[in-house]
Design a protein around this motif. Structure first.
Motif, PDB file in Angstrom:
ATOM      1  N   TYR A  14       0.792  -1.232   0.000  1.00 40.95           N
ATOM      2  CA  TYR A  14       0.000   0.000   0.000  1.00 40.95           C
ATOM      3  C   TYR A  14       0.831   1.292   0.000  1.00 40.95           C
ATOM      4  CZ  TYR A  14      -3.928   3.119   0.725  1.00 40.95           C
ATOM      5  OH  TYR A  14      -4.859   4.121   0.583  1.00 40.95           O
ATOM      6  N   PRO A  15       1.936   1.386   0.741  1.00 45.15           N
ATOM      7  CA  PRO A  15       2.746   2.612   0.623  1.00 45.15           C
ATOM      8  C   PRO A  15       3.257   2.840  -0.811  1.00 45.15           C
ATOM      9  CG  PRO A  15       3.357   1.419   2.589  1.00 45.15           C
ATOM     10  CD  PRO A  15       2.435   0.517   1.802  1.00 45.15           C
ATOM     11  N   PHE A  16       3.636   1.759  -1.495  1.00 45.12           N
ATOM     12  CA  PHE A  16       4.025   1.889  -2.900  1.00 45.12           C
ATOM     13  C   PHE A  16       2.843   2.379  -3.722  1.00 45.12           C
ATOM     14  CE2 PHE A  16       3.750  -0.146  -7.101  1.00 45.12           C
ATOM     15  CZ  PHE A  16       4.766   0.548  -7.748  1.00 45.12           C
ATOM     16  N   TYR A  17       1.678   1.809  -3.486  1.00 36.79           N
ATOM     17  CA  TYR A  17       0.464   2.202  -4.204  1.00 36.79           C
ATOM     18  C   TYR A  17       0.210   3.704  -4.039  1.00 36.79           C
ATOM     19  CZ  TYR A  17      -4.402   2.341  -5.653  1.00 36.79           C
ATOM     20  OH  TYR A  17      -5.572   2.658  -6.280  1.00 36.79           O
ATOM     21  N   LEU A  18       0.297   4.192  -2.808  1.00 39.33           N
ATOM     22  CA  LEU A  18       0.078   5.624  -2.570  1.00 39.33           C
ATOM     23  C   LEU A  18       1.131   6.476  -3.264  1.00 39.33           C
ATOM     24  CD1 LEU A  18      -1.020   5.802   1.172  1.00 39.33           C
ATOM     25  CD2 LEU A  18      -2.442   6.107  -0.874  1.00 39.33           C
ATOM     26  N   SER A  19       2.352   5.972  -3.354  1.00 37.01           N
ATOM     27  CA  SER A  19       3.410   6.735  -4.026  1.00 37.01           C
ATOM     28  C   SER A  19       3.122   6.890  -5.516  1.00 37.01           C
ATOM     29  CB  SER A  19       4.775   6.064  -3.829  1.00 37.01           C
ATOM     30  OG  SER A  19       4.933   4.936  -4.680  1.00 37.01           O
ATOM     31  N   GLN A  20       2.289   6.025  -6.052  1.00 31.89           N
ATOM     32  CA  GLN A  20       1.905   6.093  -7.460  1.00 31.89           C
ATOM     33  C   GLN A  20       0.680   6.975  -7.678  1.00 31.89           C
ATOM     34  OE1 GLN A  20       3.987   4.342  -9.846  1.00 31.89           O
ATOM     35  NE2 GLN A  20       5.060   4.583  -7.906  1.00 31.89           N
ATOM     36  N   HIS A  21       0.188   7.588  -6.600  1.00 32.58           N
ATOM     37  CA  HIS A  21      -1.011   8.433  -6.647  1.00 32.58           C
ATOM     38  C   HIS A  21      -0.764   9.753  -5.931  1.00 32.58           C
ATOM     39  CE1 HIS A  21      -2.456   4.342  -7.295  1.00 32.58           C
ATOM     40  NE2 HIS A  21      -3.371   4.915  -8.053  1.00 32.58           N
ATOM     41  N   TYR A  84      -3.650  -6.617  -5.563  1.00 31.41           N
ATOM     42  CA  TYR A  84      -3.284  -5.581  -4.596  1.00 31.41           C
ATOM     43  C   TYR A  84      -3.724  -4.205  -5.081  1.00 31.41           C
ATOM     44  CZ  TYR A  84      -0.392  -8.654  -1.634  1.00 31.41           C
ATOM     45  OH  TYR A  84       0.069  -9.608  -0.778  1.00 31.41           O
ATOM     46  N   SER A  85      -3.635  -3.958  -6.361  1.00 26.50           N
ATOM     47  CA  SER A  85      -4.053  -2.674  -6.916  1.00 26.50           C
ATOM     48  C   SER A  85      -5.559  -2.477  -6.738  1.00 26.50           C
ATOM     49  CB  SER A  85      -3.679  -2.597  -8.390  1.00 26.50           C
ATOM     50  OG  SER A  85      -4.114  -1.391  -8.947  1.00 26.50           O
ATOM     51  N   PHE A  86      -6.329  -3.524  -7.010  1.00 29.30           N
ATOM     52  CA  PHE A  86      -7.780  -3.448  -6.823  1.00 29.30           C
ATOM     53  C   PHE A  86      -8.099  -3.153  -5.360  1.00 29.30           C
ATOM     54  CE2 PHE A  86     -11.929  -5.445  -6.007  1.00 29.30           C
ATOM     55  CZ  PHE A  86     -12.715  -4.782  -6.939  1.00 29.30           C
ATOM     56  N   MET A  87      -7.411  -3.852  -4.462  1.00 31.30           N
ATOM     57  CA  MET A  87      -7.614  -3.615  -3.027  1.00 31.30           C
ATOM     58  C   MET A  87      -7.211  -2.177  -2.663  1.00 31.30           C
ATOM     59  SD  MET A  87      -6.147  -7.307  -1.738  1.00 31.30           S
ATOM     60  CE  MET A  87      -5.993  -6.850  -0.026  1.00 31.30           C
ATOM     61  N   GLY A  88      -6.083  -1.734  -3.217  1.00 30.90           N
ATOM     62  CA  GLY A  88      -5.611  -0.385  -2.948  1.00 30.90           C
ATOM     63  C   GLY A  88      -6.585   0.677  -3.411  1.00 30.90           C
TER      64      GLY A  88
END
Length: 103
Positions: A14-21, A84-88
């Protein structure tokens, strides 16, 4: 971290996911797409017309991908980490809805 990084858990991802947004317009596109997808799912529940399922899919992912390609200028995590992206998407949606994350 890169999109090719392997993650042992969603909490690691999730921290990686947020870094992409980081771009606010990208997050807004996600929020609008997710809201539209939810509305389409409700409409499907009312009408039982399967076209609404297709609309939910297209509006949710379409808006998010527009956000990435035009505002964030990166590749959506969906391509490398689909689950993980869908969950994110939904965790981020909830955090924006509850004002824990700006949109």
């Amino acid at each position: 971290m890169t999109s090719a990084t392997r993650f042992a858990s969603f909490s690691e991802f999730y921290p990686f996911y947020l870094s992409q947004h980081q771009n606010r317009l990208c997050r807004r596109a996600h929020f609008i797409g997710s809201s539209s997808a939810l509305a389409a799912l409700v409409q499907f529940g009312v009408s039982l017309d399967a076209a609404w399922l297709l609309f939910a899919l297209l509006s949710g992912y379409g808006a998010a991908w527009v956000g990435h390609f035009f505002f964030e200028k990166n590749r959506p995590a969906t391509f490398s980490h689909p689950l993980y992206s869908f969950m994110g998407d939904w965790v981020m949606y909830w955090q924006m809805l509850t004002a824990k994350l700006s949109w």
